[in-house]
Design a protein around this motif. Structure first.
Motif, PDB file in Angstrom:
ATOM      1  N   PHE A 569      46.372 -15.328 -49.186  1.00 32.66           N
ATOM      2  CA  PHE A 569      46.696 -16.499 -48.501  1.00 32.66           C
ATOM      3  C   PHE A 569      47.436 -17.286 -49.789  1.00 32.66           C
ATOM      4  CE2 PHE A 569      44.139 -15.007 -45.018  1.00 32.66           C
ATOM      5  CZ  PHE A 569      44.892 -15.542 -43.955  1.00 32.66           C
ATOM      6  N   GLU A 570      46.601 -17.264 -50.996  1.00 39.68           N
ATOM      7  CA  GLU A 570      47.301 -18.296 -51.842  1.00 39.68           C
ATOM      8  C   GLU A 570      48.631 -17.766 -52.485  1.00 39.68           C
ATOM      9  OE1 GLU A 570      46.089 -19.487 -56.754  1.00 39.68           O
ATOM     10  OE2 GLU A 570      44.608 -18.234 -55.454  1.00 39.68           O
ATOM     11  N   HIS A 571      48.760 -16.348 -52.537  1.00 45.58           N
ATOM     12  CA  HIS A 571      50.177 -15.998 -52.922  1.00 45.58           C
ATOM     13  C   HIS A 571      51.332 -16.333 -51.953  1.00 45.58           C
ATOM     14  CE1 HIS A 571      48.228 -12.697 -55.685  1.00 45.58           C
ATOM     15  NE2 HIS A 571      48.644 -13.970 -56.440  1.00 45.58           N
ATOM     16  N   LEU A 572      50.673 -16.375 -50.563  1.00 48.41           N
ATOM     17  CA  LEU A 572      51.717 -16.533 -49.659  1.00 48.41           C
ATOM     18  C   LEU A 572      52.229 -17.972 -49.607  1.00 48.41           C
ATOM     19  CD1 LEU A 572      53.003 -15.256 -46.894  1.00 48.41           C
ATOM     20  CD2 LEU A 572      50.940 -16.234 -45.696  1.00 48.41           C
ATOM     21  N   LEU A 573      51.523 -18.872 -49.859  1.00 51.07           N
ATOM     22  CA  LEU A 573      51.779 -20.136 -50.226  1.00 51.07           C
ATOM     23  C   LEU A 573      53.011 -20.425 -51.165  1.00 51.07           C
ATOM     24  CD1 LEU A 573      48.355 -22.098 -50.131  1.00 51.07           C
ATOM     25  CD2 LEU A 573      50.088 -22.035 -48.317  1.00 51.07           C
ATOM     26  N   LYS A 574      53.060 -19.435 -52.143  1.00 51.80           N
ATOM     27  CA  LYS A 574      54.174 -19.458 -53.122  1.00 51.80           C
ATOM     28  C   LYS A 574      55.482 -18.839 -52.713  1.00 51.80           C
ATOM     29  CE  LYS A 574      50.557 -19.775 -56.816  1.00 51.80           C
ATOM     30  NZ  LYS A 574      50.135 -19.017 -58.032  1.00 51.80           N
ATOM     31  N   MET A 575      55.280 -17.931 -51.723  1.00 51.66           N
ATOM     32  CA  MET A 575      56.255 -17.053 -51.415  1.00 51.66           C
ATOM     33  C   MET A 575      57.308 -17.913 -50.142  1.00 51.66           C
ATOM     34  SD  MET A 575      54.985 -13.247 -51.814  1.00 51.66           S
ATOM     35  CE  MET A 575      53.417 -13.461 -50.859  1.00 51.66           C
ATOM     36  N   ASN A 576      58.449 -17.787 -50.369  1.00 54.21           N
ATOM     37  CA  ASN A 576      59.250 -18.584 -49.325  1.00 54.21           C
ATOM     38  C   ASN A 576      59.674 -17.696 -48.372  1.00 54.21           C
ATOM     39  OD1 ASN A 576      60.765 -20.419 -47.832  1.00 54.21           O
ATOM     40  ND2 ASN A 576      62.512 -20.168 -49.512  1.00 54.21           N
ATOM     41  N   VAL A 577      58.769 -16.927 -47.386  1.00 52.75           N
ATOM     42  CA  VAL A 577      59.179 -15.917 -46.499  1.00 52.75           C
ATOM     43  C   VAL A 577      59.453 -16.508 -45.089  1.00 52.75           C
ATOM     44  CG1 VAL A 577      57.998 -14.301 -47.797  1.00 52.75           C
ATOM     45  CG2 VAL A 577      56.749 -15.584 -45.980  1.00 52.75           C
ATOM     46  N   ASN A 578      59.867 -15.715 -44.083  1.00 49.36           N
ATOM     47  CA  ASN A 578      60.128 -16.301 -42.737  1.00 49.36           C
ATOM     48  C   ASN A 578      59.372 -15.684 -41.783  1.00 49.36           C
ATOM     49  OD1 ASN A 578      63.293 -15.384 -44.380  1.00 49.36           O
ATOM     50  ND2 ASN A 578      63.265 -17.299 -43.223  1.00 49.36           N
ATOM     51  N   TYR A 579      58.704 -14.574 -41.942  1.00 51.10           N
ATOM     52  CA  TYR A 579      57.692 -13.892 -41.042  1.00 51.10           C
ATOM     53  C   TYR A 579      56.649 -13.386 -41.453  1.00 51.10           C
ATOM     54  CZ  TYR A 579      62.289 -13.769 -38.285  1.00 51.10           C
ATOM     55  OH  TYR A 579      63.457 -14.296 -37.518  1.00 51.10           O
ATOM     56  N   LEU A 580      55.684 -13.556 -40.980  1.00 49.87           N
ATOM     57  CA  LEU A 580      54.384 -12.573 -41.236  1.00 49.87           C
ATOM     58  C   LEU A 580      54.152 -11.433 -40.102  1.00 49.87           C
ATOM     59  CD1 LEU A 580      51.565 -15.086 -42.145  1.00 49.87           C
ATOM     60  CD2 LEU A 580      53.092 -13.761 -43.562  1.00 49.87           C
ATOM     61  N   LYS A 581      54.150 -10.132 -40.494  1.00 49.26           N
ATOM     62  CA  LYS A 581      53.940  -9.307 -39.659  1.00 49.26           C
ATOM     63  C   LYS A 581      52.401  -8.803 -39.625  1.00 49.26           C
ATOM     64  CE  LYS A 581      56.758  -5.934 -38.400  1.00 49.26           C
ATOM     65  NZ  LYS A 581      57.562  -4.893 -38.200  1.00 49.26           N
ATOM     66  N   ILE A 582      51.689  -9.245 -38.632  1.00 52.63           N
ATOM     67  CA  ILE A 582      50.085  -9.021 -38.689  1.00 52.63           C
ATOM     68  C   ILE A 582      49.844  -7.452 -38.778  1.00 52.63           C
ATOM     69  CG2 ILE A 582      47.819  -9.501 -37.636  1.00 52.63           C
ATOM     70  CD1 ILE A 582      49.479 -11.907 -36.091  1.00 52.63           C
ATOM     71  N   ASP A 583      48.789  -7.277 -39.559  1.00 53.00           N
ATOM     72  CA  ASP A 583      48.464  -5.672 -39.638  1.00 53.00           C
ATOM     73  C   ASP A 583      48.075  -5.176 -38.445  1.00 53.00           C
ATOM     74  OD1 ASP A 583      48.033  -3.558 -41.581  1.00 53.00           O
ATOM     75  OD2 ASP A 583      45.815  -4.000 -40.908  1.00 53.00           O
ATOM     76  N   ALA A 584      48.547  -3.848 -38.018  1.00 49.16           N
ATOM     77  CA  ALA A 584      48.362  -2.832 -36.984  1.00 49.16           C
ATOM     78  C   ALA A 584      46.891  -3.059 -36.877  1.00 49.16           C
ATOM     79  CB  ALA A 584      49.041  -1.696 -37.141  1.00 49.16           C
ATOM     80  N   SER A 585      46.044  -2.661 -37.688  1.00 44.85           N
ATOM     81  CA  SER A 585      44.531  -2.440 -37.780  1.00 44.85           C
ATOM     82  C   SER A 585      44.027  -3.702 -37.027  1.00 44.85           C
ATOM     83  CB  SER A 585      44.117  -2.165 -38.946  1.00 44.85           C
ATOM     84  OG  SER A 585      43.925  -3.204 -39.741  1.00 44.85           O
ATOM     85  N   LEU A 586      44.413  -4.760 -37.053  1.00 46.72           N
ATOM     86  CA  LEU A 586      44.008  -5.889 -36.447  1.00 46.72           C
ATOM     87  C   LEU A 586      44.217  -6.113 -34.894  1.00 46.72           C
ATOM     88  CD1 LEU A 586      44.604  -8.783 -39.389  1.00 46.72           C
ATOM     89  CD2 LEU A 586      42.191  -7.617 -38.604  1.00 46.72           C
ATOM     90  N   ILE A 587      45.609  -5.641 -34.659  1.00 49.13           N
ATOM     91  CA  ILE A 587      46.251  -5.935 -33.364  1.00 49.13           C
ATOM     92  C   ILE A 587      45.630  -4.933 -32.514  1.00 49.13           C
ATOM     93  CG2 ILE A 587      48.329  -5.794 -31.837  1.00 49.13           C
ATOM     94  CD1 ILE A 587      47.890  -8.336 -33.928  1.00 49.13           C
ATOM     95  N   LYS A 588      45.548  -3.618 -32.826  1.00 49.22           N
ATOM     96  CA  LYS A 588      45.054  -2.551 -32.146  1.00 49.22           C
ATOM     97  C   LYS A 588      43.562  -2.700 -31.551  1.00 49.22           C
ATOM     98  CE  LYS A 588      43.662   1.094 -35.392  1.00 49.22           C
ATOM     99  NZ  LYS A 588      44.079   2.405 -35.902  1.00 49.22           N
ATOM    100  N   ASN A 589      42.885  -3.596 -32.414  1.00 48.29           N
ATOM    101  CA  ASN A 589      41.467  -3.896 -31.985  1.00 48.29           C
ATOM    102  C   ASN A 589      41.026  -5.185 -31.627  1.00 48.29           C
ATOM    103  OD1 ASN A 589      40.278  -1.146 -32.986  1.00 48.29           O
ATOM    104  ND2 ASN A 589      40.622  -1.968 -35.170  1.00 48.29           N
ATOM    105  N   VAL A 590      42.069  -6.131 -31.439  1.00 45.00           N
ATOM    106  CA  VAL A 590      41.785  -7.454 -30.949  1.00 45.00           C
ATOM    107  C   VAL A 590      41.370  -7.469 -29.594  1.00 45.00           C
ATOM    108  CG1 VAL A 590      44.165  -7.646 -29.774  1.00 45.00           C
ATOM    109  CG2 VAL A 590      43.189  -9.590 -31.056  1.00 45.00           C
ATOM    110  N   ALA A 591      41.187  -6.564 -28.628  1.00 44.35           N
ATOM    111  CA  ALA A 591      40.975  -6.643 -27.348  1.00 44.35           C
ATOM    112  C   ALA A 591      39.273  -6.381 -27.447  1.00 44.35           C
ATOM    113  CB  ALA A 591      41.729  -5.998 -26.449  1.00 44.35           C
TER     114      ALA A 591
END
Length: 658
Positions: A569-591
């Motif tokens: 998260f700390e590195h992300l604050l320094k990177m001027n990005v537009n999108y975050l793609k949430i890791d597939a391992s989290l999404i497939k188990n979110v339910a």
């Protein structure tokens, strides 16, 4: 050349012969001597002597004055006269009545023999003169002794006569030294095998130095002798020896190298029962800290220590492999003894303190041992070595569970497939839609690489993507995907993303390639570069600089698989990005997994606080879609909507959901 024929005949029976022979005998001077007194003054040198038996007493007188051995013909009346001829004389006989033609024939026969002898002598002298001036050692032999030698051969052998040569060398084979690759038997020299290959011999010269020669034999059938011609190839042999040392000897330690081991296995019949590879731990640190001079000294000392430990074992041999690796091979089946010895070597190296100038350096080694009959012992010993290093063990014996040959075979298979795909333009780009969770429209596509097999089968990158990295083909693959993606979306209204890695960004000409493609295709405001944040990122400043450069060109950036073990998260604050793609391992188990749900929720809330859009990957079903939509994710991507397809499709998915 003229020949003198003297006729001793006090009966003057040969007057007619003299006249008759003048037409029959050329270059011949015939003299008649009726009394011995006239003859004594001229008889010293005569070629042919014809004696009538009645003048035998005259012959006995003049015989004392002869200084050569002329050809003698005795004219006798019958066989009773044979007793009057001296036994010591070699002569011919003719009977009366004398046949002039027979006498002329005998004289001619003698003259011809003399001419032939002179011709042969001249020829021999001429040949010897030529041979003596040929710049090679040459000698001739009757298979047992030397019967001629030229000056160069005398000089080579430090002899001055044939007698001295034959005294020094009892047989011709004694001339040659017994050296590897050299013959010592002249009988091995035949016309056939000299055509097939160059045979060589070794001879000690006057300084007792070994010199090498190619050898040629010329057989003279008329007298069953052989001429032996030697061509000095000492320089060539020495050059080959030096080249051999360069190829098969480690330049630093002077021990045989890996190439020599392969040579011994392939051509010298070396039969391996066991192999051990020993490697110095953290040797790069020694080189970096103390310098290469110290490192080289340690490599030499370690080789000497290992050599000392195995010197009493005829079945063991040491090879020095590249860098800081040593190889010991065992040609006997002595498993326990071999393992104990390798352990002793490791202990000896550990207990020894390596001193260089004022440095005292401790060294440790790790060994891999293989007795495997299943596969190549060198490879299995290396597998055991790498596993021992990984497990922090002193040594490890290879066992079948370590066998990675199937993996190696698979790697080679897909490397070949990938190479073929490059050559035949069988790398294609498929697309998977990203659905806007509010409008349910397809706003974007992700471009995904596919390989088209020879039979037209579509191959998932799971099979070849990692192989492309190991075989140094990954950047080439990335560039193909980028260009084909740009071309595919050049005239389409969709935003689209392509995947790049930190390895691509590290490549000095990668950014130039992107700029070149952006000039060629009108996509700069619609392309998104997806970057995977993983353990390979060594320099975040380089990554941030790349992102800033890309965005200045009008492109967008997404961080892929955010929420995995390497996300920061700390590195992300320094990177001027537009999108975050949430890791597939989290999404497939979110339910079904509370932690996945909480982390996903946190990422989405965190992204919103930074005004970043979020994309949920791996949306497989309606339940997952409803959850991530409720949590506030902006886009969904997954098989619930569509598998990757060859071409984009417009307005399909809104209708499907409704």
């Amino acid at each position: 050349m003229r020949y003198d024929v003297f006729i001793i005949d006090n009966l003057i029976k040969f007057n007619d012969f003299k006249d008759y022979s003048q037409k029959k005998l050329r270059n011949t001077n015939i003299s008649l001597f009726p009394n011995v007194e006239d003859m004594i003054y001229e008889i010293e040198f005569v070629d042919v002597l014809i004696v009538h038996i009645d003048s035998i007493e005259y012959f006995k007188i003049i015989d004392n004055y002869l200084k050569n051995e002329p050809y003698i013909v005795f004219i006798i009346k019958d066989n009773s006269d044979l007793a009057k001829i001296p036994n010591s004389k070699k002569c011919d006989i003719l009977y009366e009545p004398l046949d002039f033609n027979k006498l002329i024939f005998k004289i001619n026969l003698f003259i011809n023999n003399i001419n032939n002898h002179i011709s042969l002598k001249k020829e021999e002298d001429f040949s010897n003169s030529i041979i003596n001036n040929i710049n090679y050692p040459i000698f001739s032999t009757d298979s047992e002794h030397i019967i001629f030698a030229n000056n160069h051969f005398y000089e080579l052998t430090n002899c001055f006569s044939l007698e001295e040569l034959n005294k020094k060398y009892k047989t011709t084979n004694d001339i040659f030294e017994n050296e590897e690759g050299c013959i010592t038997d002249l009988d091995l020299l035949s016309i056939d095998n000299t055509k097939e290959k160059t045979l060589k011999v070794c001879i000690k010269d006057l300084e007792n130095k070994k010199r090498f020669f190619s050898i040629q034999k010329i057989h003279l059938s008329h007298n069953d002798t052989n001429i032996i011609i030697l061509n000095d190839i000492s320089h060539e042999v020495e050059h080959k020896h030096e080249l051999y040392k360069l190829l098969y000897t480690d330049n630093l330690t002077k021990f045989p190298n890996r190439a020599k081991l392969i040579e011994d296995l392939q051509n010298n019949g070396l039969n391996l029962q066991a192999v051990s590879l020993l490697n110095i731990n953290s040797f790069k640190e020694v080189n970096d800290f103390f310098g290469h001079k110290v490192g080289d000294s340690i490599l030499i000392d370690v080789a000497k220590l290992i050599s000392k430990k195995i010197e009493n074992f005829k079945n063991l041999k040491l090879y020095k492999f590249p860098s800081d690796t040593y190889c010991i091979v065992n040609t006997e089946n002595s498993r326990d003894e071999f393992v104990n010895l390798i352990n002793e070597i490791i202990e000896t190296i550990y207990k020894n303190v390596f001193i260089f100038e004022h440095y005292e350096i401790d060294i440790r080694m790790t060994a891999g041992i293989s007795f495997s009959d299943k596969n190549n012992k060198l490879i299995t010993a290396d597998i055991a070595l790498q596993t021992a290093k990984k497990d922090h063990k002193d040594y490890l014996i290879f066992y079948d569970e370590l066998d990675k040959f199937q993996e190696y075979e698979n790697n080679m298979f897909w490397t070949k497939k990938l190479k073929s795909a490059f050559i035949n333009d069988h790398i294609e780009v498929f697309v998977q839609p990203l659905v806007n969770n509010k409008t349910l429209n397809v706003d974007k596509y992700e471009c995904l690489v596919r390989l088209i097999d020879e039979d037209g089968k579509i191959v998932n990158p799971y099979f070849f993507l990692d192989i492309s990295k190991r075989s140094n083909q990954y950047t080439k693959l990335t560039k193909i995907v980028i260009e084909k993606s740009f071309k595919k979306f050049d005239n389409l209204p969709f935003e689209f993303s392509v995947n790049i890695s930190y390895e691509d960004i590290e490549n000095s000409n990668f950014l130039d390639f992107i700029k070149e493609m952006l000039k060629k295709y009108n996509v700069k405001n619609r392309v998104v570069f997806e970057i995977l944040e993983d353990e390979n990122i060594k320099n975040y400043n380089l990554l941030i600089s790349f992102i800033d450069e890309i965005k200045s060109l009008g492109c967008k950036v997404a961080i892929d698989d955010f929420g995995s073990g390497y996300s920061n998260f700390e590195h992300l604050l320094k990177m001027n990005v537009n999108y975050l793609k949430i890791d597939a391992s989290l999404i497939k188990n979110v339910a079904k997994n509370e932690n996945s749900y909480k982390i996903t929720k946190t990422i989405i809330e965190f992204a919103k606080s930074l005004n970043l859009k979020t994309i949920a990957e791996y949306v497989e079903n309606e339940e997952i879609f409803n959850i991530i939509k409720e949590l506030g994710a902006d886009y969904s991507q997954g098989y619930y909507f569509s598998a990757p397809i060859a071409e984009p499709i417009i307005n399909e998915f809104k209708e499907k959901i409704e």
